[in-house]
Design a protein around this motif. Sequence first.
Motif, mmCIF file in Angstrom:
data_model
loop_
_atom_site.group_PDB
_atom_site.id
_atom_site.type_symbol
_atom_site.label_atom_id
_atom_site.label_comp_id
_atom_site.label_asym_id
_atom_site.label_seq_id
_atom_site.Cartn_x
_atom_site.Cartn_y
_atom_site.Cartn_z
ATOM 1 N N ARG A 180 4.292 -4.511 6.428
ATOM 2 C CA ARG A 180 3.062 -4.797 5.689
ATOM 3 C C ARG A 180 2.610 -3.549 4.935
ATOM 4 O O ARG A 180 2.756 -2.436 5.424
ATOM 5 N N LEU A 181 2.056 -3.741 3.756
ATOM 6 C CA LEU A 181 1.631 -2.598 2.950
ATOM 7 C C LEU A 181 0.209 -2.176 3.322
ATOM 8 O O LEU A 181 -0.626 -1.907 2.462
ATOM 9 N N ASP A 182 -0.064 -2.126 4.628
ATOM 10 C CA ASP A 182 -1.339 -1.636 5.149
ATOM 11 C C ASP A 182 -1.265 -0.121 5.298
ATOM 12 O O ASP A 182 -0.181 0.444 5.511
ATOM 13 N N ASN A 206 4.650 -7.464 2.651
ATOM 14 C CA ASN A 206 3.567 -8.308 2.149
ATOM 15 C C ASN A 206 2.428 -7.462 1.611
ATOM 16 O O ASN A 206 2.038 -6.468 2.215
ATOM 17 N N ILE A 207 1.869 -7.893 0.468
ATOM 18 C CA ILE A 207 0.657 -7.265 -0.053
ATOM 19 C C ILE A 207 -0.502 -7.619 0.875
ATOM 20 O O ILE A 207 -0.653 -8.768 1.279
ATOM 21 N N PRO A 208 -1.334 -6.649 1.254
ATOM 22 C CA PRO A 208 -2.407 -6.915 2.227
ATOM 23 C C PRO A 208 -3.430 -7.921 1.699
ATOM 24 O O PRO A 208 -3.637 -8.045 0.483
ATOM 25 N N ASP A 209 -4.101 -8.600 2.644
ATOM 26 C CA ASP A 209 -5.152 -9.543 2.246
ATOM 27 C C ASP A 209 -6.527 -9.128 2.769
ATOM 28 O O ASP A 209 -7.524 -9.765 2.454
ATOM 29 N N THR A 210 -6.600 -8.044 3.546
ATOM 30 C CA THR A 210 -7.914 -7.536 3.954
ATOM 31 C C THR A 210 -8.445 -6.613 2.855
ATOM 32 O O THR A 210 -7.666 -5.929 2.176
ATOM 33 N N ALA A 211 -9.758 -6.554 2.708
ATOM 34 C CA ALA A 211 -10.365 -5.844 1.573
ATOM 35 C C ALA A 211 -9.987 -4.366 1.544
ATOM 36 O O ALA A 211 -9.612 -3.829 0.494
ATOM 37 N N ASP A 212 -10.067 -3.694 2.702
ATOM 38 C CA ASP A 212 -9.793 -2.253 2.720
ATOM 39 C C ASP A 212 -8.328 -1.954 2.410
ATOM 40 O O ASP A 212 -8.018 -1.037 1.635
ATOM 41 N N GLN A 215 -7.465 -2.634 -1.277
ATOM 42 C CA GLN A 215 -7.916 -1.523 -2.114
ATOM 43 C C GLN A 215 -6.918 -0.355 -2.018
ATOM 44 O O GLN A 215 -6.583 0.271 -3.038
ATOM 45 N N TYR A 216 -6.465 -0.080 -0.813
ATOM 46 C CA TYR A 216 -5.437 0.959 -0.607
ATOM 47 C C TYR A 216 -4.188 0.638 -1.427
ATOM 48 O O TYR A 216 -3.618 1.509 -2.100
ATOM 49 N N TYR A 217 -3.775 -0.619 -1.368
ATOM 50 C CA TYR A 217 -2.584 -1.038 -2.122
ATOM 51 C C TYR A 217 -2.785 -0.845 -3.625
ATOM 52 O O TYR A 217 -1.920 -0.271 -4.312
ATOM 53 N N LYS A 218 -3.927 -1.296 -4.143
ATOM 54 C CA LYS A 218 -4.174 -1.250 -5.592
ATOM 55 C C LYS A 218 -4.357 0.183 -6.092
ATOM 56 O O LYS A 218 -3.903 0.526 -7.198
ATOM 57 N N GLU A 219 -5.015 1.016 -5.299
ATOM 58 C CA GLU A 219 -5.359 2.361 -5.780
ATOM 59 C C GLU A 219 -4.315 3.424 -5.431
ATOM 60 O O GLU A 219 -4.081 4.342 -6.227
ATOM 61 N N THR A 220 -3.686 3.290 -4.250
ATOM 62 C CA THR A 220 -2.779 4.333 -3.782
ATOM 63 C C THR A 220 -1.311 3.990 -3.994
ATOM 64 O O THR A 220 -0.510 4.861 -4.352
ATOM 65 N N LEU A 221 -0.948 2.734 -3.771
ATOM 66 C CA LEU A 221 0.464 2.364 -3.794
ATOM 67 C C LEU A 221 0.937 1.852 -5.150
ATOM 68 O O LEU A 221 1.877 2.387 -5.745
ATOM 69 N N GLU A 222 0.294 0.796 -5.639
ATOM 70 C CA GLU A 222 0.780 0.102 -6.841
ATOM 71 C C GLU A 222 0.995 1.033 -8.035
ATOM 72 O O GLU A 222 2.005 0.889 -8.746
ATOM 73 N N PRO A 223 0.102 2.005 -8.286
ATOM 74 C CA PRO A 223 0.330 2.882 -9.442
ATOM 75 C C PRO A 223 1.617 3.705 -9.348
ATOM 76 O O PRO A 223 2.102 4.212 -10.371
ATOM 77 N N GLN A 224 2.185 3.827 -8.140
ATOM 78 C CA GLN A 224 3.400 4.626 -7.969
ATOM 79 C C GLN A 224 4.680 3.794 -8.063
ATOM 80 O O GLN A 224 5.781 4.342 -8.085
ATOM 81 N N PHE A 225 4.544 2.467 -8.109
ATOM 82 C CA PHE A 225 5.715 1.602 -8.232
ATOM 83 C C PHE A 225 6.199 1.662 -9.683
ATOM 84 O O PHE A 225 5.567 1.117 -10.585
#
Length: 337
Positions: A180-182, A206-212, A215-225
């Motif tokens: 999981r991408l938590d 899996n892309i996370p479904d909890t709010a925190d 946000q981690y996925y969108k701000e920290t991970l996705e920009p590096q893909f």
Amino acid sequence: MKILLIMDPGIAVPPPNYGGHERLVYMFAEEYIKLGHEVTLLAGPNSVISGKVYTFGVNNLQRSKWQKTKELLFVWKFLYQKRKQFDLIHNFGRLAYLIPILNGSVKKIMTYGRPVAQAGIKNITAMANQHLIFTACSNYCVGTGNVAGRWETVYNAIDFSKYKLQKNVEANAPLMFLGRLDKIKGLHTAIQVAKATDNKLWIGGNIPDTADNYQYYKETLEPQFDGEQIIYLGALNDEQKNHYLGKAKALLFPIEWDEPFGMVMVEAMACGTPVIGFRRGSVPEVIANGKNGFIVKNKEAMIQSLQEITTIDRTACRAFAFEKFDVSIIAKQYLNL
């Protein structure tokens, strides 16, 4: 022997996609049947095994407390009415399911795959009971609940026959992250390790479904893909996991929490792929230094250990893990209890 396996509703057995515990229950059901036992499964809708199946509840992980109460009452009635039909009841679901048969003659195994709520253990063992054994998937996990009753460590399992050994990989083979991408799974650290060592990193999960965590996925991970060095593959099915894990030179497991077991580590080893993991939770029980991977304390040590990854024989990596974690081995451990 007549065996009843119980699993909470929420996800069908076997799971269509995500569902580690549900996959375990299915594997044990089929292995018990292969060993000649008569197996019945009590689980959520659309569940299937080679034996008899009773279903209850709804497949929805966000179901209400009232729905879970109705499910509990259903299981209580079911077990009370059929308590004399089974020699062993192996429960992977809620501990409270066992209340009507706690002091019955049927043998009972209560299995945990995550940290244990000690209050429940104290309450249950304070009641009259017999033939009740608690198991958890690692010594670490047993340690969270071992406040009363009889406890045994029985590791989680995979079916090694479903994973293909890749004896050799290229020197420039990618690294792999699967989970999981938590934030607690530590993908941000795996990305840093890949960049610091100029390796490609394949990412499955899996892309996370909890709010925190989203946000981690969108701000920290996705920009590096970037699709070139840091490559997100999406959520992988079993066939895809087999393919990518086998072609990776190492699985990175830089967790930031005490992982109860970490099935993905064993899945990698089944493909011959060694694992480099942080020393937390069950990691020291799954990884044997120099045999199937390396246990490290931080990012810098993970980077350093990559220089030694070619010293691990991939055939021996799989063989060592097979003897400890294959479903044929683990199912017999449960039956021996």
